[in-house]
Design a protein around this motif. Structure first.
Motif, short mmCIF file in Angstrom:
data_model
loop_
_atom_site.label_atom_id
_atom_site.label_comp_id
_atom_site.label_asym_id
_atom_site.label_seq_id
_atom_site.Cartn_x
_atom_site.Cartn_y
_atom_site.Cartn_z
N UNK A 19 -6.93 7.62 12.25
CA UNK A 19 -5.74 8.44 12.45
C UNK A 19 -5.01 8.72 11.15
N UNK A 20 -5.10 7.80 10.23
CA UNK A 20 -4.47 8.00 8.91
C UNK A 20 -5.06 6.99 7.95
N UNK A 21 -4.97 7.28 6.68
CA UNK A 21 -5.47 6.38 5.65
C UNK A 21 -4.74 6.65 4.34
N UNK A 22 -4.32 5.58 3.65
CA UNK A 22 -3.55 5.73 2.43
C UNK A 22 -4.03 4.75 1.37
N UNK A 23 -4.17 5.24 0.15
CA UNK A 23 -4.46 4.35 -0.96
C UNK A 23 -3.21 3.61 -1.38
N UNK A 24 -3.38 2.37 -1.83
CA UNK A 24 -2.24 1.57 -2.27
C UNK A 24 -2.38 1.17 -3.74
N UNK A 25 -3.18 1.89 -4.48
CA UNK A 25 -3.42 1.55 -5.88
C UNK A 25 -4.57 0.57 -6.02
N UNK A 26 -4.34 -0.66 -5.56
CA UNK A 26 -5.40 -1.66 -5.62
C UNK A 26 -5.95 -1.98 -4.24
N UNK A 27 -5.75 -1.04 -3.31
CA UNK A 27 -6.25 -1.27 -1.96
C UNK A 27 -6.16 -0.03 -1.10
N UNK A 28 -6.20 -0.24 0.21
CA UNK A 28 -6.22 0.89 1.14
C UNK A 28 -5.72 0.39 2.48
N UNK A 29 -5.05 1.25 3.23
CA UNK A 29 -4.57 0.92 4.56
C UNK A 29 -4.91 2.07 5.49
N UNK A 30 -5.37 1.75 6.69
CA UNK A 30 -5.70 2.80 7.63
C UNK A 30 -5.38 2.37 9.06
N UNK A 31 -5.24 3.39 9.90
CA UNK A 31 -5.00 3.15 11.31
C UNK A 31 -6.06 3.83 12.14
N UNK A 32 -6.49 3.16 13.19
CA UNK A 32 -7.52 3.68 14.07
C UNK A 32 -7.07 3.53 15.52
N UNK A 33 -7.74 4.20 16.45
CA UNK A 33 -7.42 3.99 17.86
C UNK A 33 -7.49 2.50 18.20
#
Length: 266
Positions: free
Chosen positions: A58-72
């Motif tokens: 549903x969404x995904x964002x870089x955090x510089x030294x990582x990544x965060x995402x949301x799924x169903x």
């Protein structure tokens, strides 16, 4: 102040990863590593047959030294099994193919909860307390220590929220044995909770001492002294006890013992 009732945002399975010791890598490599993280995650999803889940994020964002995402939310069990093991395998495989100057090792947090999701690709997507908690879990000392106390072959150390553990593991949906998870106290800023540690490929001190650092329990030491023995010292051996500060739970002995939620009650 007048309060207005509003709709609850949709529940999403939340995954966040962070590269261990990113600041210790050369500055010239930062951009390359940052760009590689979502590629590694996508490859890990594909490796374990979850390519469709990655495509449906549903969404995904870089955090510089990582990544965060949301799924169903239905994907939550798969983020624990088989994804964590697939991520471990993918990071090892990357060493063989790309030969990174510094082997990449990742902390992972898994959570579930209501976050904003308009479907319009806004920068604010994924906002909410659950998103904050996901990142707090990632910063918790117990999961950080897992990589500090393990050898280089351990590429993934995960912490799972109590809610995700209850919904996906204890329910049986993840088809993952509860004994593979070790409860640990989480105290990061305003978040005080219990997380569940999972390491697909433990090594080093994790094999000898278990997933939690040894802290001599004063009560156990006093009891040992009364029985004529020497008080336990940190690192002395199997008599040492773990004290889970903040969770009200004391565990004696060693190893990755699993304790049911009922066991955590006073």
């Amino acid at each position: 102040m007048t309060r207005t009732t509003t709709e609850l945002p949709p529940y999403r399975a939340l995954l966040a990863v962070d590269i261990r010791d990113f600041s210790g890598t050369l500055g010239k490599d930062h951009a390359r590593i940052t760009d590689a993280v979502p590629t590694i995650l996508r490859s890990a999803f594909q490796r374990c047959g979850l390519a469709d889940a990655w495509a449906e994020k549903r969404f995904g964002f870089g955090t510089g030294d990582g990544y965060a995402l949301g799924l169903p939310s239905a994907v939550l069990p798969f983020l624990l099994n088989p994804f964590l093991s697939a991520l471990q395998e993918e990071l090892l495989y990357r060493d063989e193919v790309d030969a990174d100057p510094v082997p990449l090792r990742m902390r992972v947090s898994v959570h579930v909860g209501p976050v904003t999701d308009s479907g319009q690709g806004l920068l604010s997507e994924g906002s909410g307390t659950a998103r904050i908690e996901t990142h707090r879990l990632l910063d918790a000392a117990p999961v950080r220590e897992l990589l500090n106390r393990s050898g280089p072959m351990t590429r993934v150390a995960a912490i799972v929220s109590a809610r995700a553990y209850q919904d996906a593991v204890l329910s049986g949906y993840a088809a993952d044995a509860p004994e593979h998870y070790v409860p640990a106290p989480v105290e990061v800023k305003k978040l005080v909770d219990t997380g569940y540690l999972r390491v697909p490929s433990p090594s080093g001190d994790l094999l000898r001492d278990g997933f939690l650092s040894r802290i001599a329990d004063p009560a156990a030491a006093e009891d040992e002294a009364r029985r004529g023995g020497e008080p336990d010292q940190p690192g002395d051996g199997p008599r040492n006890a773990y004290t889970f500060h903040g969770s009200g739970f004391v565990h004696g002995g060693t190893g990755d013992q699993y304790n049911r939620p009922d066991d955590l009650r006073p």
